[in-house]
Design a protein around this motif. Structure first.
Motif, PDB file in Angstrom:
ATOM      1  N   GLU A  32       0.790  -1.232   0.000  1.00 42.37           N
ATOM      2  CA  GLU A  32       0.000   0.000   0.000  1.00 42.37           C
ATOM      3  C   GLU A  32       0.825   1.285   0.000  1.00 42.37           C
ATOM      4  N   LEU A  33       2.019   1.260   0.541  1.00 40.67           N
ATOM      5  CA  LEU A  33       2.796   2.490   0.706  1.00 40.67           C
ATOM      6  C   LEU A  33       3.064   3.159  -0.633  1.00 40.67           C
ATOM      7  N   ASP A  34       2.699   4.426  -0.726  1.00 36.74           N
ATOM      8  CA  ASP A  34       2.999   5.240  -1.905  1.00 36.74           C
ATOM      9  C   ASP A  34       4.326   5.944  -1.653  1.00 36.74           C
ATOM     10  N   LEU A  35       5.341   5.630  -2.436  1.00 39.18           N
ATOM     11  CA  LEU A  35       6.664   6.198  -2.204  1.00 39.18           C
ATOM     12  C   LEU A  35       6.724   7.704  -2.442  1.00 39.18           C
ATOM     13  N   LYS A  36       5.681   8.262  -3.011  1.00 41.99           N
ATOM     14  CA  LYS A  36       5.623   9.716  -3.141  1.00 41.99           C
ATOM     15  C   LYS A  36       5.573  10.384  -1.769  1.00 41.99           C
ATOM     16  N   ASP A  37       5.148   9.617  -0.750  1.00 40.62           N
ATOM     17  CA  ASP A  37       5.074  10.140   0.608  1.00 40.62           C
ATOM     18  C   ASP A  37       6.413  10.014   1.344  1.00 40.62           C
ATOM     19  N   CYS A  38       7.407   9.436   0.699  1.00 42.31           N
ATOM     20  CA  CYS A  38       8.686   9.171   1.342  1.00 42.31           C
ATOM     21  C   CYS A  38       9.743  10.198   0.943  1.00 42.31           C
ATOM     22  N   ARG A  39      10.748  10.307   1.782  1.00 45.94           N
ATOM     23  CA  ARG A  39      11.838  11.238   1.542  1.00 45.94           C
ATOM     24  C   ARG A  39      12.680  10.790   0.357  1.00 45.94           C
ATOM     25  N   LYS A  40      13.031  11.718  -0.476  1.00 47.37           N
ATOM     26  CA  LYS A  40      13.913  11.426  -1.596  1.00 47.37           C
ATOM     27  C   LYS A  40      15.332  11.228  -1.072  1.00 47.37           C
ATOM     28  N   ASN A  41      16.033  10.236  -1.626  1.00 48.42           N
ATOM     29  CA  ASN A  41      17.401   9.947  -1.194  1.00 48.42           C
ATOM     30  C   ASN A  41      17.461   9.508   0.267  1.00 48.42           C
ATOM     31  N   CYS A  42      16.506   8.710   0.696  1.00 50.67           N
ATOM     32  CA  CYS A  42      16.529   8.222   2.068  1.00 50.67           C
ATOM     33  C   CYS A  42      17.702   7.275   2.263  1.00 50.67           C
ATOM     34  N   ARG A  43      17.967   6.910   3.511  1.00 53.97           N
ATOM     35  CA  ARG A  43      19.113   6.066   3.809  1.00 53.97           C
ATOM     36  C   ARG A  43      19.031   4.711   3.119  1.00 53.97           C
ATOM     37  N   MET A  44      17.829   4.224   2.882  1.00 54.44           N
ATOM     38  CA  MET A  44      17.663   2.915   2.268  1.00 54.44           C
ATOM     39  C   MET A  44      17.434   2.983   0.762  1.00 54.44           C
ATOM     40  N   ASP A  45      17.703   4.132   0.156  1.00 58.88           N
ATOM     41  CA  ASP A  45      17.469   4.276  -1.280  1.00 58.88           C
ATOM     42  C   ASP A  45      18.312   3.294  -2.091  1.00 58.88           C
ATOM     43  N   GLU A  46      19.607   3.237  -1.842  1.00 59.48           N
ATOM     44  CA  GLU A  46      20.460   2.330  -2.608  1.00 59.48           C
ATOM     45  C   GLU A  46      20.149   0.862  -2.331  1.00 59.48           C
ATOM     46  N   PRO A  47      19.964   0.443  -1.054  1.00 62.61           N
ATOM     47  CA  PRO A  47      19.521  -0.938  -0.835  1.00 62.61           C
ATOM     48  C   PRO A  47      18.216  -1.264  -1.547  1.00 62.61           C
ATOM     49  N   ASN A  48      17.288  -0.317  -1.605  1.00 62.83           N
ATOM     50  CA  ASN A  48      16.031  -0.565  -2.296  1.00 62.83           C
ATOM     51  C   ASN A  48      16.226  -0.746  -3.801  1.00 62.83           C
ATOM     52  N   ARG A  49      17.116   0.035  -4.383  1.00 63.48           N
ATOM     53  CA  ARG A  49      17.408  -0.123  -5.808  1.00 63.48           C
ATOM     54  C   ARG A  49      18.001  -1.512  -6.063  1.00 63.48           C
ATOM     55  N   PHE A  50      18.868  -1.922  -5.177  1.00 63.70           N
ATOM     56  CA  PHE A  50      19.514  -3.233  -5.274  1.00 63.70           C
ATOM     57  C   PHE A  50      18.477  -4.360  -5.178  1.00 63.70           C
ATOM     58  N   LEU A  51      17.610  -4.299  -4.163  1.00 61.59           N
ATOM     59  CA  LEU A  51      16.617  -5.348  -3.958  1.00 61.59           C
ATOM     60  C   LEU A  51      15.563  -5.364  -5.059  1.00 61.59           C
TER      61      LEU A  51
END
Length: 388
Positions: A355-374
């Motif tokens: 359900e989470l809409d990533l538009k509500d999340c901070r850009k360049n968050c700490r987990m941005d690169e791990p998320n791209r990887f996963l």
């Protein structure tokens, strides 16, 4: 497609990395999941199966020992919490640390919504964390990094990152919203720490971090000079601001980094074998880009990290503190295992994945690169992955 429907070769793949900055020996501008293939494979295999998901414990936890802070930085992303004069109970935390270590937590960064070194028993907390077999780090403004901390806690700490957001006392005071004398105090504290490290032949890494802002852009080279020639720190990180929507501060919400993209090249001349400037070009390029995040689901938050507030509340994401959808429970009331495997986290896992809409999340968050990887592993693999 769910994780447990992945081809077998993809479930065991964990070696995709972003382009690496050659000065960034610590992968600060990237991620380190490639070094945790078993945890990644466990995550990929779990899919929507809560019985598998509930026992995937975080690799890394950020802990806020205290809610209070002696600075009021203009860029603070957690100002909405209110800098409350509360702190974690040492005896409770000591027991939870033992438990975390036994459950597979690998590292803790003491930072949070307050200044961590304000905790009256911070040195005892460091010892307890070390005894639990957990790697220790700090992000701190450095004003409270006294001789007792340096002598007793620095030898047990993997790294300390000092937040110094200017190269002169006047600009420092303006950005940190404190007295100019704090700049000199921090500089002396860092110098004392690096002298002790050198004299004791410690392996602890001591670095400085600064947010690149319009107010301090002209002082970055002066800060580099201080860090390399006077303080003898291991590195200086220069990173972009990233706005937290709940923050009261809106001053930098629309900051434009395009005028600063060439600063990294100008700073290369300061690099030596013993000192590196880590200009987070990857993060700045992503901040400037309109190309999207590169992923549509956060696969990190419900599994690989956690945040413990000074109140004891455990959250799945540091950028959604006080949002009840991300709160799992409280370590003052429950064991960490009961918090992590409880109903609130089960609901959060379902919410984040579906359900989470990533538009509500901070850009360049700490987990941005791990998320791209996963996301690449799960949703967008390279062709012919079996032809290695």
């Amino acid at each position: 497609m769910r994780f447990n429907n992945l081809p077998r070769d993809r479930r065991n793949t964990a070696l995709i990395q972003p382009t690496v900055n050659m000065s960034d020996n610590y992968a600060i501008d990237g991620h380190k999941l490639a070094y945790h293939p078993q945890r990644v494979a466990q995550l990929l295999d779990a899919g929507d199966d809560w019985e598998k998901s509930k026992s995937i414990y975080p690799i890394y936890i950020e802990v806020s020992p205290v809610g209070a802070c002696n600075h009021r930085c203009t860029f603070c992303g957690v100002d909405y919490i209110g800098y409350k004069s509360i702190s974690l109970d040492y005896e409770v935390l000591r027991e939870r640390l033992k438990e975390m270590g036994s459950l597979g937590v690998k590292s803790i960064m003491y930072a949070g919504e307050g200044e961590p070194l304000l905790h009256k028993k911070i040195n005892e907390i460091v010892q307890a964390t070390h005894d639990a077999g957990i790697d220790i780090s700090f992000t701190t403004n450095g004003t409270q990094m006294d001789e007792a901390f340096i002598k007793s806690s620095l030898p047990l700490t993997r790294w300390v990152k000092l937040s110094v957001n200017a190269g002169t006392p006047a600009t420092y005071a303006k950005i940190h919203q404190t007295k100019e004398r704090d700049f000199d105090k921090v500089i002396e504290n860092i110098a004392q720490a690096t002298r002790f490290k050198r004299d004791q032949n410690l392996t602890s890494t001591i670095g400085v971090q600064t947010l690149l802002l319009p107010e301090n852009a002209d002082e970055i080279e002066e800060l580099a000079r201080l860090c390399r020639d006077e303080l003898n720190v291991d590195y200086l990180v220069i990173k972009p601001y990233s706005h937290v929507e709940m923050s009261h501060n809106k001053k930098y919400a629309t900051i434009d980094y395009s005028p600063y993209v060439n600063i990294g090249e100008q700073l290369d001349e300061w690099n030596t074998d013993k000192f590196k400037i880590i200009f987070r070009e990857n993060s700045i390029n992503k901040y400037n880009s309109d190309g999207g995040r590169g992923y549509t689901t956060c696969y990190s938050t419900p599994f690989l990290l956690a945040y413990v507030m000074a109140s004891g509340a455990v959250y799945g994401c540091r950028d959604h503190l006080l949002d009840p959808r991300f709160e799992y429970g409280n370590i003052n009331e429950l064991s960490f295992q009961n918090v992590w495997e409880g109903e609130k986290r089960r609901k959060n896992v379902n919410f984040v994945l579906k359900e989470l809409d990533l538009k509500d999340c901070r850009k360049n968050c700490r987990m941005d690169e791990p998320n791209r990887f996963l996301f690449r592993l799960k949703e967008d693999p390279v062709s012919h992955v079996n032809f290695i």
